[in-house]
Design an enzyme around this catalytic site. Structure first.
Site, short mmCIF file in Angstrom:
data_model
loop_
_atom_site.label_atom_id
_atom_site.label_comp_id
_atom_site.label_asym_id
_atom_site.label_seq_id
_atom_site.Cartn_x
_atom_site.Cartn_y
_atom_site.Cartn_z
N ARG A 146 -2.55 -6.55 -7.98
CA ARG A 146 -1.43 -7.48 -7.80
C ARG A 146 -1.54 -8.67 -8.74
O ARG A 146 -0.56 -9.11 -9.30
CB ARG A 146 -1.37 -7.99 -6.35
CG ARG A 146 -0.98 -6.94 -5.34
CD ARG A 146 -1.12 -7.47 -3.91
NE ARG A 146 -2.52 -7.77 -3.62
CZ ARG A 146 -3.01 -8.98 -3.36
NH1 ARG A 146 -2.23 -10.01 -3.29
NH2 ARG A 146 -4.29 -9.15 -3.14
N SER A 201 -2.92 -7.50 2.67
CA SER A 201 -3.31 -7.38 4.08
C SER A 201 -3.74 -8.72 4.65
O SER A 201 -3.46 -9.03 5.81
CB SER A 201 -4.45 -6.37 4.24
OG SER A 201 -3.99 -5.07 4.00
N HIS A 214 0.84 -1.20 0.00
CA HIS A 214 0.00 0.00 0.00
C HIS A 214 0.87 1.26 0.00
O HIS A 214 0.63 2.21 -0.75
CB HIS A 214 -0.90 0.05 1.24
CG HIS A 214 -1.92 -1.02 1.32
ND1 HIS A 214 -2.05 -1.83 2.43
CD2 HIS A 214 -2.88 -1.42 0.45
CE1 HIS A 214 -3.05 -2.67 2.24
NE2 HIS A 214 -3.57 -2.45 1.04
N LYS A 246 -16.42 -7.08 6.24
CA LYS A 246 -15.19 -7.86 6.07
C LYS A 246 -14.63 -8.36 7.40
O LYS A 246 -13.63 -9.07 7.42
CB LYS A 246 -14.12 -7.01 5.37
CG LYS A 246 -14.40 -6.75 3.92
CD LYS A 246 -13.22 -6.04 3.30
CE LYS A 246 -13.37 -5.87 1.82
NZ LYS A 246 -12.18 -5.24 1.21
#
Length: 166
Positions: free
Chosen positions: A95, A133, A18, A42
């Protein structure tokens, strides 16, 4: 030149991947706003306040490199936040191919809600391409070494949180 860009996400926690995107986008815009989504659906490992604190610690740590970056939290639609801030650009990271499919859908959805909005996609540098993450959270939960995956200030903060839990 666009003056303001929003980099939204859950940032649970903010990683070096990030940070890489923040540093690179801060060179393209006068101001970059890291917008931390509440994302209760989430089930984040860290509270919204903890995630905001972590990002502000990283911004302080790197203030000489990214003085034009700030952090806010939000719980409404991103397209609404962008309209309220008069932002025309959203920054997102890609990614892997599966990221592209999801981000393309989100970009179209945001544009359908706010037709003044464009999304710019950044690929991480090679050294950060594997960091997510969710990987960092898994390592943290299982007691593994994660200092090389997050800014030093965030590593220290997470260690302090963990010592309070004991």
């Amino acid at each position: 030149m666009n003056k303001l860009a929003i980099y939204p996400g859950t940032f649970d926690p903010l990683t070096n991947g990030h940070l890489d995107i923040v540093k690179r986008s801060s060179k393209m815009f006068e101001k970059v706003v890291i917008a931390v989504a509440s994302s209760e659906s989430k089930n984040p490992l860290y509270s919204l306040a903890e995630r905001e604190t972590m990002i502000n610690l990283a911004l302080e740590e790197y203030k000489h490199e990214i003085p034009n970056v700030c952090c806010i939290t939000f719980s409404n639609l991103l397209a609404t936040l962008a309209a309220d801030m008069q932002a025309k650009v959203i920054i997102r990271g890609l990614r892997v191919v599966s990221d592209f499919e999801y981000e393309l859908q989100m970009g179209y959805a945001n544009a359908s809600l706010n037709n003044a909005l464009d999304t710019i996609y950044f690929m991480p540098t090679l050294q950060n391409a594997f960091i997510s993450s969710s990987i960092v959270r898994s390592i943290i939960v299982h007691g593994g070494k994660f200092s090389h995956l997050v800014p030093k200030s965030i590593h220290t903060y997470i260690q302090q949180l963990q010592s309070k839990e004991l």
